[in-house]
Scaffold this active site. Sequence first.
Site, PDB file in Angstrom:
ATOM      1  N   SER A  34      87.422  51.655  74.267  1.00 50.69           N
ATOM      2  CA  SER A  34      86.793  52.851  73.699  1.00 50.69           C
ATOM      3  C   SER A  34      85.805  53.454  74.671  1.00 50.69           C
ATOM      4  O   SER A  34      85.523  54.643  74.613  1.00 50.69           O
ATOM      5  CB  SER A  34      85.980  52.499  72.449  1.00 50.69           C
ATOM      6  N   HIS A  56      94.516  54.751  73.685  1.00 49.12           N
ATOM      7  CA  HIS A  56      93.379  54.529  72.788  1.00 49.12           C
ATOM      8  C   HIS A  56      93.776  54.821  71.346  1.00 49.12           C
ATOM      9  O   HIS A  56      93.933  55.982  70.954  1.00 49.12           O
ATOM     10  CB  HIS A  56      92.192  55.406  73.225  1.00 49.12           C
ATOM     11  N   GLU A  79      95.010  58.547  71.984  1.00 49.19           N
ATOM     12  CA  GLU A  79      94.630  59.270  73.200  1.00 49.19           C
ATOM     13  C   GLU A  79      95.317  58.586  74.385  1.00 49.19           C
ATOM     14  O   GLU A  79      95.218  57.355  74.529  1.00 49.19           O
ATOM     15  CB  GLU A  79      93.110  59.249  73.379  1.00 49.19           C
ATOM     16  N   ASN A 120      85.480  60.316  70.738  1.00 50.34           N
ATOM     17  CA  ASN A 120      84.164  59.677  70.729  1.00 50.34           C
ATOM     18  C   ASN A 120      83.110  60.503  71.449  1.00 50.34           C
ATOM     19  O   ASN A 120      81.915  60.264  71.306  1.00 50.34           O
ATOM     20  CB  ASN A 120      84.242  58.269  71.317  1.00 50.34           C
TER      21      ASN A 120
HETATM   22  P1  NAI Z   1      87.905  42.178  67.834  1.00 48.73           P
HETATM   23  O1  NAI Z   1      86.658  41.421  68.171  1.00 48.73           O
HETATM   24  O2  NAI Z   1      88.262  42.379  66.407  1.00 48.73           O
HETATM   25  O3  NAI Z   1      89.142  41.424  68.538  1.00 48.73           O
HETATM   26  C1  NAI Z   1      89.167  41.028  69.878  1.00 48.73           C
HETATM   27  C2  NAI Z   1      90.091  39.810  70.017  1.00 48.73           C
HETATM   28  O4  NAI Z   1      90.287  39.539  71.399  1.00 48.73           O
HETATM   29  C3  NAI Z   1      89.515  38.533  69.406  1.00 48.73           C
HETATM   30  O5  NAI Z   1      90.464  37.986  68.513  1.00 48.73           O
HETATM   31  C4  NAI Z   1      89.256  37.621  70.605  1.00 48.73           C
HETATM   32  O6  NAI Z   1      89.512  36.257  70.308  1.00 48.73           O
HETATM   33  C5  NAI Z   1      90.271  38.137  71.607  1.00 48.73           C
HETATM   34  N1  NAI Z   1      89.911  37.898  73.003  1.00 48.73           N
HETATM   35  C6  NAI Z   1      88.710  38.096  73.595  1.00 48.73           C
HETATM   36  N2  NAI Z   1      88.776  37.803  74.911  1.00 48.73           N
HETATM   37  C7  NAI Z   1      90.059  37.429  75.163  1.00 48.73           C
HETATM   38  C8  NAI Z   1      90.777  37.025  76.332  1.00 48.73           C
HETATM   39  N3  NAI Z   1      90.159  36.940  77.518  1.00 48.73           N
HETATM   40  N4  NAI Z   1      92.074  36.718  76.214  1.00 48.73           N
HETATM   41  C9  NAI Z   1      92.703  36.782  75.027  1.00 48.73           C
HETATM   42  N5  NAI Z   1      92.088  37.167  73.879  1.00 48.73           N
HETATM   43  C10 NAI Z   1      90.789  37.483  73.955  1.00 48.73           C
HETATM   44  O7  NAI Z   1      87.802  43.547  68.642  1.00 48.73           O
HETATM   45  P2  NAI Z   1      88.448  44.981  68.266  1.00 48.73           P
HETATM   46  O8  NAI Z   1      87.544  45.710  67.363  1.00 48.73           O
HETATM   47  O9  NAI Z   1      89.862  44.762  67.870  1.00 48.73           O
HETATM   48  O10 NAI Z   1      88.371  45.707  69.685  1.00 48.73           O
HETATM   49  C11 NAI Z   1      89.231  45.366  70.738  1.00 48.73           C
HETATM   50  C12 NAI Z   1      89.233  46.474  71.781  1.00 48.73           C
HETATM   51  O11 NAI Z   1      89.631  47.698  71.167  1.00 48.73           O
HETATM   52  C13 NAI Z   1      87.897  46.762  72.467  1.00 48.73           C
HETATM   53  O12 NAI Z   1      88.145  47.129  73.788  1.00 48.73           O
HETATM   54  C14 NAI Z   1      87.353  47.932  71.657  1.00 48.73           C
HETATM   55  O13 NAI Z   1      86.464  48.727  72.414  1.00 48.73           O
HETATM   56  C15 NAI Z   1      88.635  48.708  71.376  1.00 48.73           C
HETATM   57  N6  NAI Z   1      88.614  49.591  70.198  1.00 48.73           N
HETATM   58  C16 NAI Z   1      88.037  49.201  69.033  1.00 48.73           C
HETATM   59  C17 NAI Z   1      88.057  50.044  67.923  1.00 48.73           C
HETATM   60  C18 NAI Z   1      87.449  49.611  66.619  1.00 48.73           C
HETATM   61  O14 NAI Z   1      87.219  50.488  65.754  1.00 48.73           O
HETATM   62  N7  NAI Z   1      87.171  48.329  66.401  1.00 48.73           N
HETATM   63  C19 NAI Z   1      88.694  51.371  67.978  1.00 48.73           C
HETATM   64  C20 NAI Z   1      89.367  51.639  69.224  1.00 48.73           C
HETATM   65  C21 NAI Z   1      89.275  50.786  70.290  1.00 48.73           C
END
Ligand code: NAI
Length: 457
Positions: free
Chosen positions: A121, A142, A154, A192
């Site tokens: 993001s 995105h 995006e 954003n």
């Molecule tokens: P989240 O915390 O729910 O999930 C992230 C997952 O990645 C976790 O299950 C974690 O165990 C895993 N993980 C972390 N490091 C790892 C690695 N090195 N190898 C394998 N797995 C790994 O996070 P979320 O909210 O799903 O966000 C993920 C990405 O998406 C971020 O880059 C965030 O900026 C982006 N994003 C989030 C949005 C949201 O509303 N939550 C919207 C759009 C993008």
Amino acid sequence: MLNSETVVGVCGAGAMGAGIAQVAAQAGHRVIVLDQDEAALGRGRDGIAQGLAGQVKRGKLTEEESSAIQRRLSWTMDVGALSPCGLVIEAIVENPAVKTKLFQSLEAVTDANAVLATNTSSLSVTEIAKGLARPAHFLGLHFFNPAPVMKLVEVISGAQTDPKIAAESFALMQRWGKLAASARDVPGFIVNRVARPYYSEGWRALEEGAADAATIDFLYRDLAGFRMGPLELGDVIGHDINYTAAKTIFDAYGGKTRFKPSPLQAEHLAKKQLGRKTGRGVYDYAEGAAKPAMRFAETDSPLADDGIVFMQSDGRTAKAVSESTGKPAAVFDFATPAATAIAFAPSSDEARRAAITHAARAGKKAVELADRPGLLVFRTLLQLANAAGDAAADDVASPEAIDLALLNGVNYPFGPLQWANEHSLPRVVAALNAIADATGDAMYRPSSYFVEKAGQA
Ligand code: NAI
């Protein structure tokens, strides 16, 4: 070549990764989901099963289709298992070093033609690509939360992304049933960046005592048709995430933005009042807590509007209008015909009574606002348009893509640029200048995009 045979890898089985994996599997792909945490893989799998069960219940999917989608998904903790993938979308922790390290291992295990994408993001696609061996095959895809529901994706090209890879990825997103919008690799991309004034104007109105929180949120919903007001939406998103997003983008643009991070929101953060997840944000979610009540204006002595100036806000306060006309004045906020309320600011008690009488005659509820330049919803719409105009002027995306992104990434009731055009660009420019003059705040000055277009009109 990306096609329906392409095996899709998704890294991260969290909120976004699981949603993206579901979308890809539902589009017919074999999908391999990687996470470093076994429990997260289990939660991802259960979340998808639940989401699909909901679709079966609503008659959108048969039991057989739901089972077939789930059979197309596999789950792993081993990066090597992603070797058959022609496309990998990464949605792990928002940390550039950790992301780069993962992409390097993905480059080592996948075919040289594989496309690698990040769902970041806030990080720069170009910066992440600097650590990679095949930056031409790397881009940003995105998605918005929840990915199976939100239509927008995006598509962000970094400095070295091959335009053919971007075009293929764009077409694939469309085949997945998404609305793809190409965006330049700038902080916040489209949504954003452009959406920020929605939150900041809500907070600024609360800070200035324009109305109480519940009335502010109500007016965004009622007058303009937003699904949630900015304060209640912040309670859902979490003020830690919402404030950090504002601060990051404000800093990334060196403060040259159409918003400022809110000091009052920062206070909520300091008090750990983060929203629904902590039971307290702008509103109290404790059991038995009083439901927030809207405040409507009433009068015991109705008054006809003879001799009183009534006008839609043009950016000036009611006091300024009254001074220039020599008559009492009531200024009205923006409202669609579907609104059940009329919001106004009066210059005097007479003007107040006349505005309330006028609302009652129109069969609408009256809401009195503090006498601020541009009032509440009108000022917010102007400033959203301003942010969208800047994004168009900076070539972040085409004007059409910007409106499409706001309509489908955050479900706005109208695209900000279309709204400005329909409102009339010379009036938009004049109102923004009036607000900038009255507040002394240059962030309200009209975007060059509108000034040029209004000049041509
Ligand atoms: P989240 O915390 O729910 O999930 C992230 C997952 O990645 C976790 O299950 C974690 O165990 C895993 N993980 C972390 N490091 C790892 C690695 N090195 N190898 C394998 N797995 C790994 O996070 P979320 O909210 O799903 O966000 C993920 C990405 O998406 C971020 O880059 C965030 O900026 C982006 N994003 C989030 C949005 C949201 O509303 N939550 C919207 C759009 C993008």
